[in-house]
Design an enzyme around this catalytic site. Structure first.
Site, mmCIF file in Angstrom:
data_model
loop_
_atom_site.group_PDB
_atom_site.id
_atom_site.type_symbol
_atom_site.label_atom_id
_atom_site.label_comp_id
_atom_site.label_asym_id
_atom_site.label_seq_id
_atom_site.Cartn_x
_atom_site.Cartn_y
_atom_site.Cartn_z
ATOM 1 N N CYS A 31 0.800 -1.220 0.000
ATOM 2 C CA CYS A 31 0.000 0.000 0.000
ATOM 3 C C CYS A 31 0.832 1.269 0.000
ATOM 4 O O CYS A 31 0.284 2.370 -0.001
ATOM 5 C CB CYS A 31 -0.949 -0.010 1.198
ATOM 6 S SG CYS A 31 -2.018 -1.467 1.229
ATOM 7 N N THR A 85 1.515 -7.744 8.756
ATOM 8 C CA THR A 85 0.335 -6.941 8.429
ATOM 9 C C THR A 85 0.021 -5.861 9.452
ATOM 10 O O THR A 85 -0.543 -4.829 9.091
ATOM 11 C CB THR A 85 -0.915 -7.831 8.260
ATOM 12 O OG1 THR A 85 -1.132 -8.571 9.467
ATOM 13 C CG2 THR A 85 -0.747 -8.786 7.086
ATOM 14 N N HIS A 137 -2.703 8.207 6.265
ATOM 15 C CA HIS A 137 -2.981 6.869 5.727
ATOM 16 C C HIS A 137 -4.412 6.488 6.099
ATOM 17 O O HIS A 137 -5.154 6.005 5.256
ATOM 18 C CB HIS A 137 -1.967 5.876 6.291
ATOM 19 C CG HIS A 137 -2.038 4.520 5.676
ATOM 20 N ND1 HIS A 137 -1.956 4.319 4.312
ATOM 21 C CD2 HIS A 137 -2.202 3.288 6.244
ATOM 22 C CE1 HIS A 137 -2.051 3.004 4.050
ATOM 23 N NE2 HIS A 137 -2.209 2.373 5.204
ATOM 24 N N GLU A 169 -1.266 5.313 13.861
ATOM 25 C CA GLU A 169 -0.896 6.528 13.133
ATOM 26 C C GLU A 169 -1.095 7.766 13.996
ATOM 27 O O GLU A 169 -0.279 8.698 13.954
ATOM 28 C CB GLU A 169 -1.701 6.651 11.836
ATOM 29 C CG GLU A 169 -1.241 7.822 10.974
ATOM 30 C CD GLU A 169 -1.858 7.859 9.587
ATOM 31 O OE1 GLU A 169 -1.381 8.641 8.746
ATOM 32 O OE2 GLU A 169 -2.834 7.100 9.343
ATOM 33 N N LYS A 190 -9.605 8.480 2.342
ATOM 34 C CA LYS A 190 -10.095 7.104 2.216
ATOM 35 C C LYS A 190 -11.516 6.960 2.743
ATOM 36 O O LYS A 190 -12.210 5.999 2.409
ATOM 37 C CB LYS A 190 -9.172 6.130 2.964
ATOM 38 C CG LYS A 190 -7.812 5.907 2.316
ATOM 39 C CD LYS A 190 -7.011 4.852 3.076
ATOM 40 C CE LYS A 190 -5.653 4.583 2.443
ATOM 41 N NZ LYS A 190 -4.679 5.668 2.682
ATOM 42 N N HIS A 241 -9.785 2.276 0.312
ATOM 43 C CA HIS A 241 -8.331 2.070 0.290
ATOM 44 C C HIS A 241 -7.943 1.456 -1.055
ATOM 45 O O HIS A 241 -8.296 0.320 -1.349
ATOM 46 C CB HIS A 241 -7.939 1.155 1.441
ATOM 47 C CG HIS A 241 -6.465 1.022 1.643
ATOM 48 N ND1 HIS A 241 -5.529 1.713 0.886
ATOM 49 C CD2 HIS A 241 -5.737 0.279 2.525
ATOM 50 C CE1 HIS A 241 -4.318 1.398 1.288
ATOM 51 N NE2 HIS A 241 -4.414 0.527 2.276
ATOM 52 N N PHE A 270 1.678 -3.465 4.060
ATOM 53 C CA PHE A 270 2.008 -4.789 4.566
ATOM 54 C C PHE A 270 3.506 -5.027 4.437
ATOM 55 O O PHE A 270 4.147 -4.563 3.496
ATOM 56 C CB PHE A 270 1.259 -5.866 3.771
ATOM 57 C CG PHE A 270 -0.183 -6.043 4.179
ATOM 58 C CD1 PHE A 270 -0.784 -5.248 5.130
ATOM 59 C CD2 PHE A 270 -0.950 -7.045 3.593
ATOM 60 C CE1 PHE A 270 -2.109 -5.431 5.494
ATOM 61 C CE2 PHE A 270 -2.277 -7.238 3.954
ATOM 62 C CZ PHE A 270 -2.865 -6.424 4.905
#
Length: 412
Positions: free
Chosen positions: A164, A271, A304, A315, A336, A341, A400
């Site tokens: 991502c 992840t 993000h 975050e 998002k 996403h 990831f």
């Protein structure tokens, strides 16, 4: 050789909110959601049955029927957005400048739809039914390759795949190619088209996706106490990066200046981020150092902000740890919440929105933030866009494998 200054002179975007800069920005500022029930396949049996699909993309607007057959959807979206960005920049590729113009476009998954369909054809009908275009339809570098071929770009031609963070890393590395003289202009960003049965099932079975199937438009809700995972999106975001002197000589419109780029690794889990967001903090610190900015120079963060229980808290903590008291003074939002996403394309689309925020002096909202998580207590610009003075903005992407990227932009 001193670093050259790099600016954004062209934008191309295809998202669940539509095709093109004007339509996307109009919907972003209005707080429109592009999330709905999945139509591209029958999602029965998949836990998450909602996504941000690009419903109005017509390949024939960009490609012949033959070209379309030989490109996976992610390549179509990426080449189309790149073509739009080049047009928006008003840049003509000629024999005299083609050697100095390149492409660096990434993807997180690539041609998963082609892989699925080809595997089924092989199983049901044998090896002879595997198209000879299978590999060039599926591999990630074929957005850059096709853009190079289509527009005669003979400069650097490469790709990045970092989940991502792919598009963010692509834009950052493309900027460095210009800074150090390897190119004068680069098309950079990412594209993704992974609203497919196996991709949706895989993410859904990993408990990463929202299952708010009865309320698609309310499903992507970053920092909200009732968030339950991210919503899959598709699309492409490509920018034209250009040496400032080159842009000034041709009197190009400049959306923003690329001020800095930072990277890091979580070194934690395949992840999940560490709870304290230490990798994200390091990434933002590296970006500030590279750009020569102080923490209190930043006015806006395009986060993000995926709407996952762990990621949003990590975050938030990273922003507090990186910026200290100033984290309570800048605006943070997650686009998002409106487009979902887009995986490897997320950073590209979000850089387009960040550049437009600086250009228009408007911060996009975070929609669906109705019950704030007590652990997420920054200014997330809930529900409505905000006009404010913006000098510097940053854009975050985390992927990831614990791979992180942050870009800083300055109003020009």
């Amino acid at each position: 050789m001193p670093k050259r200054r790099v600016v954004i002179t062209g934008l191309g975007v295809i998202s669940p909110l539509g095709i093109g800069i004007e339509r996307n920005w109009e919907n972003i500022v209005a707080g429109v959601s592009g999330i709905g029930p999945i139509h591209r396949f029958d999602p029965q049996g998949v836990g998450s049955q909602i996504a941000g699909e690009v419903d109005d993309f017509n390949p024939s607007d960009y490609f012949s029927a033959k070209e379309t057959r030989h490109m996976d959807r992610f390549i179509q979206l990426g080449v189309a957005a790149g073509t739009d960005a080049l047009s928006d920049a008003g840049l003509e590729v000629t024999e005299s400048n083609a050697d100095r113009i390149g492409s660096l476009v990434g993807s997180g998954i690539g041609g998963v739809e082609t892989i699925e369909k080809t595997t089924i054809a092989f199983r049901d009908k044998g090896a002879r039914r595997v198209t000879p275009f299978y590999v060039p339809m599926a591999i990630i570098n074929m957005i850059s390759g096709n853009l190079s071929i289509r527009h005669g770009l003979r400069g650097p031609n490469l790709s990045i795949c970092t989940a991502c963070t792919s598009a963010t890393h692509a834009i950052g590395d493309a900027g460095r190619l210009i800074e150090y003289g390897d190119a004068d202009v680069m098309l950079a960003g990412g594209a993704e088209a992974s609203i497919t049965p196996t991709a949706m099932a895989g993410f859904s079975n990993a408990k990463a996706l929202s299952t708010r199937n009865s309320d698609p438009q309310g499903a992507s809700r970053p920092w909200d106490a009732e968030r339950d995972g991210f919503v899959m999106g598709e699309g492409a975001g490509i920018v034209v990066l250009e040496d400032l002197d080159h842009a000034k000589r041709r009197r190009a419109r400049i959306y923003a200046e690329l001020a800095g780029f930072g990277m890091s690794a979580d070194a934690h889990h395949i992840t999940s981020p560490p709870k304290d967001g230490v990798g994200a903090k390091l990434c933002m610190d590296n970006c500030l150092r590279n750009s020569g900015l102080n923490p209190d120079d930043v006015d806006y963060v395009n986060a993000h902000g995926t709407s996952t229980p762990l990621g949003d808290v990590a975050e938030t903590r990273a922003l507090k740890n990186s910026f200290g008291d100033h984290a309570q003074k800048f605006a943070v939002s997650s686009t998002k919440s409106m487009v979902g996403h887009l995986l490897g394309a997320a950073g590209g689309v979000e850089v387009v929105y960040t550049a437009l925020a600086l250009y228009h002096q408007v911060v996009p909202p975070t929609i669906n933030l109705t019950t704030p998580d007590p652990e997420c207590n920054l200014d997330y610009v809930p529900q409505h866009a905000r006009e404010m003075k913006l000098r510097v903005a940053i854009s975050n992407s985390f992927g990831f494998g614990g791979t992180n990227g942050t870009l800083a932009f300055r109003r020009y």
